[in-house]
Design an enzyme around this catalytic site. Structure first.
Site, short mmCIF file in Angstrom:
data_model
loop_
_atom_site.label_atom_id
_atom_site.label_comp_id
_atom_site.label_asym_id
_atom_site.label_seq_id
_atom_site.Cartn_x
_atom_site.Cartn_y
_atom_site.Cartn_z
N LYS A 180 0.84 -1.21 0.00
CA LYS A 180 0.00 0.00 0.00
C LYS A 180 0.88 1.27 0.00
CE LYS A 180 -3.32 -2.90 0.06
NZ LYS A 180 -4.12 -3.45 1.13
C1 LIG Z 1 -5.00 -4.65 1.55
C2 LIG Z 1 -6.47 -4.61 1.58
C3 LIG Z 1 -7.22 -5.02 2.69
C4 LIG Z 1 -6.62 -5.71 3.87
O1 LIG Z 1 -5.60 -5.05 4.48
P1 LIG Z 1 -4.57 -5.87 5.40
O2 LIG Z 1 -3.82 -4.75 6.07
O3 LIG Z 1 -3.72 -6.70 4.50
O4 LIG Z 1 -5.34 -6.67 6.37
C5 LIG Z 1 -8.59 -4.84 2.66
N1 LIG Z 1 -9.22 -4.34 1.59
C6 LIG Z 1 -8.54 -3.97 0.49
C7 LIG Z 1 -9.30 -3.40 -0.66
C8 LIG Z 1 -7.15 -4.12 0.44
O5 LIG Z 1 -6.50 -3.80 -0.67
#
Ligand SMILES: *Cc1c(COP(=O)(O)O)cnc(C)c1O
Length: 409
Positions: free
Chosen positions: A202
């Site tokens: 991210k």
């Molecule tokens: C990455 C992501 C998540 C989950 O996040 P984590 O920190 O990996 O638990 C949830 N929704 C979307 C759309 C994501 O891209």
């Protein structure tokens, strides 16, 4: 003591492999984490609140609650909003499984409405059509960083008295225009709770980590309580024989969803660079869009034209593989052979075996999401890409699209 030599983070492995996504960690990020590790707190310390305060300020929310992952933030959002047994919660099928799983964790029924074929986001019309008497909430996802049409989605949801959760894991720090006004994701009036993830792919990372933001003090209190076992230390709740010294009491069933102090140190350090990260990703998206615009059988992702305020997580290129007689798997293999990593995001969530077994969902449920999945390919997008690497991606993709028979050699 700080080790004499901090190992230098190289942002790309030694080979000329181009990852589809990866973190960018700087020397000052590393120094911030080391400093936190030398402090008195490893888990719940002063940097958590500091990170929450800075994050809330940045996105324009009243409250921010730091948690151990984006998935934990989504789970707590469900519980804070009171969504659970007997409730149906609609989300987009074009998302990571966590956006839907959180409803199942809370005992609600995750369900799906179809997407807009251009943006890949939940279609307000499909949402309105999919609404049923037991539907109580919606999780709108900002796919790739393209903001979902929250004003239209909120109009549908609120006309039924439902709750709007925005899964903004792809859109950290993003902005969008609505009726000539600019709004920030996490700070606009059309979502009751917004969630973020700080997973390494991210735009901002804390290793694992997430954030829930809201303007509703009750939602924030509940999320804060449940992130740490539902334990309170309020003296007004003393039981017979207790004193201030050792009192604590569990009033609700909670979890250990806490973020650590040194993760917050990394988060604060990364947040200070967020504008640069967003800007660099925007530059790359612009370059890709310019390079692929007008190629036959190719649809570049939409930009907002006015504000350039999107915070891009993925670069989704839609390709008419059938029309071009270009088998998608061979296209992916060709790029891999040229050291270019790609993804196909996302398999419609209800195609996963667990969803089919648990809820009886079948292929054909959301035709636009299914056709999007067949067309989409996600090209490398992250802040450690060099201009030369971007041009390499462009060259190989263009080579293939203008001469599909290349994939057979
Ligand atoms: C990455 C992501 C998540 C989950 O996040 P984590 O920190 O990996 O638990 C949830 N929704 C979307 C759309 C994501 O891209």
């Amino acid at each position: 003591m700080i080790p004499a030599k901090i190992p230098t983070q190289t942002n790309e492995p030694a080979s000329d492999w181009i990852s589809y996504s990866r973190q960018t960690v700087t020397e000052s990020d590393i120094a911030a984490v080391i400093q936190a590790l030398q402090g008195d707190y490893l888990t719940t310390g002063p940097l958590i609140e500091e990170f929450e305060r800075q994050f809330a300020d940045r996105v324009g929310a009243r409250f921010a609650v730091a948690v151990s992952s984006g998935t934990a933030a989504l789970h707590l959002a469900m519980l804070a909003a009171g969504l659970g047994s007997g409730d149906r919660v609609i989300t987009s099928p074009n998302t990571f499984v966590a956006s839907a799983n959180c409803a199942a964790y809370a005992g609600a029924i995750p369900d799906f409405a179809d997407i807009d074929p251009l943006t890949g986001n939940l279609s307000p019309q499909s949402l309105a059509a999919a609404w049923s008497a037991d539907t109580k909430g919606v999780i709108a996802v900002d796919y790739a960083g393209i903001p979902a049409d929250l004003p239209a989605i909120a109009a549908v949801v609120r006309s039924h008295g439902g709750v709007v959760i925005e899964d903004a894991c792809h859109a950290i720090g993003g902005r969008f225009f609505h009726q000539n006004q600019s709004y920030s994701i996490g700070g606009h009036p059309w979502a009751d709770i917004t969630t973020f993830s700080f997973h390494p792919v991210k735009t901002l990372t804390t290793g694992e980590g997430g954030m829930l933001v809201t303007d509703n003090p009750d939602y924030a209190d509940t999320a804060r309580l449940l992130r740490s076992h539902g334990l309170v230390r309020d003296p007004s709740h003393f039981l017979p024989g207790e004193s201030m010294g050792w009192h604590y009491q569990m009033q609700q069933l909670g979890f250990n969803y806490r973020m650590t102090d040194f993760q917050s140190a990394l988060g604060i350090s990364q947040l200070a660079r967020l504008e640069d990260s967003i800007h660099r990703r925007l530059q790359i998206v612009d370059r890709y869009n310019q390079a692929f615009a007008g190629l036959p059988g190719v649809q570049t992702p939409p930009d907002d034209g006015q504000s350039q305020g999107f915070s891009w997580h993925l670069y989704p290129l839609q390709i008419d593989f059938v029309g071009l007689s270009l088998p998608k798997d061979l296209f992916v293999k060709y790029l891999t052979k040229h050291n270019i990593d790609t993804r196909v995001l996302y398999l419609p969530v209800y195609w996963h075996p667990w969803y089919q077994q648990q809820y009886g969902y079948r292929k054909g449920k959301c035709p636009q999401a299914e056709s999007f999945f067949l067309r989409v390919i996600n090209l490398p997008l992250h802040c450690s890409l060099t201009d030369a690497q971007i041009e390499r991606v462009i060259r190989q993709v263009r080579n293939c699209l203008t001469n599909p028979s290349l994939v057979y050699f």
